[in-house]
Scaffold this motif. Structure first.
Motif, PDB file in Angstrom:
ATOM      1  N   GLN A   7       0.824  -1.205   0.000  1.00 20.40           N
ATOM      2  CA  GLN A   7       0.000   0.000   0.000  1.00 20.40           C
ATOM      3  C   GLN A   7       0.861   1.259   0.000  1.00 20.40           C
ATOM      4  O   GLN A   7       0.597   2.198  -0.749  1.00 20.40           O
ATOM      5  N   ALA A   8       1.903   1.275   0.818  1.00 19.20           N
ATOM      6  CA  ALA A   8       2.793   2.437   0.882  1.00 19.20           C
ATOM      7  C   ALA A   8       3.511   2.647  -0.449  1.00 19.20           C
ATOM      8  O   ALA A   8       3.634   3.784  -0.931  1.00 19.20           O
ATOM      9  N   ALA A   9       3.975   1.563  -1.065  1.00 16.25           N
ATOM     10  CA  ALA A   9       4.662   1.680  -2.352  1.00 16.25           C
ATOM     11  C   ALA A   9       3.723   2.194  -3.433  1.00 16.25           C
ATOM     12  O   ALA A   9       4.116   3.005  -4.271  1.00 16.25           O
ATOM     13  N   LEU A  10       2.486   1.746  -3.416  1.00 10.50           N
ATOM     14  CA  LEU A  10       1.509   2.229  -4.390  1.00 10.50           C
ATOM     15  C   LEU A  10       1.243   3.719  -4.221  1.00 10.50           C
ATOM     16  O   LEU A  10       1.018   4.431  -5.198  1.00 10.50           O
ATOM     17  N   GLN A  11       1.270   4.182  -2.994  1.00 11.14           N
ATOM     18  CA  GLN A  11       1.031   5.597  -2.724  1.00 11.14           C
ATOM     19  C   GLN A  11       2.208   6.471  -3.122  1.00 11.14           C
ATOM     20  O   GLN A  11       2.021   7.599  -3.564  1.00 11.14           O
ATOM     21  N   SER A  12       3.414   5.944  -2.995  1.00 14.32           N
ATOM     22  CA  SER A  12       4.595   6.792  -3.179  1.00 14.32           C
ATOM     23  C   SER A  12       5.411   6.517  -4.435  1.00 14.32           C
ATOM     24  O   SER A  12       6.357   7.239  -4.712  1.00 14.32           O
ATOM     25  N   GLY A  13       5.084   5.478  -5.177  1.00 14.26           N
ATOM     26  CA  GLY A  13       5.925   5.191  -6.332  1.00 14.26           C
ATOM     27  C   GLY A  13       5.432   4.052  -7.179  1.00 14.26           C
ATOM     28  O   GLY A  13       4.238   3.889  -7.383  1.00 14.26           O
TER      29      GLY A  13
END
Length: 71
Positions: A6-12
């Motif tokens: 989820q964090a990777a999808l949000q930031s990159g």
């Protein structure tokens, strides 16, 4: 979905290399974010003995009674 994904999808960008199992992972992630149109898990073989052989509509070998021969 895992918090790191989820964090990777949000930031990159998330990179998933070709592979049978990875194809299922990619399919699941793309479905959850609404971007699965045009993606086919059955095209994600990576150096697999079955790569390039005829497949059924679901991406399986027509005859799975034996393990496919290596190259």
């Amino acid at each position: 979905m895992h918090l790191d994904i989820q964090a990777a999808l949000q930031s990159g960008t998330i990179v998933i290399v070709a592979g049978t199992t990875n194809g299922y992972v990619a399919e699941e992630i793309l479905a959850r974010i609404g971007q699965s149109e045009g993606f086919s898990q059955k095209d994600s073989f990576a150096h697999h003995p079955a790569a390039g052989k005829p497949m059924t509509e679901t991406g399986r070998l027509p005859d799975e009674s034996e393990f496919p021969e290596m190259w």
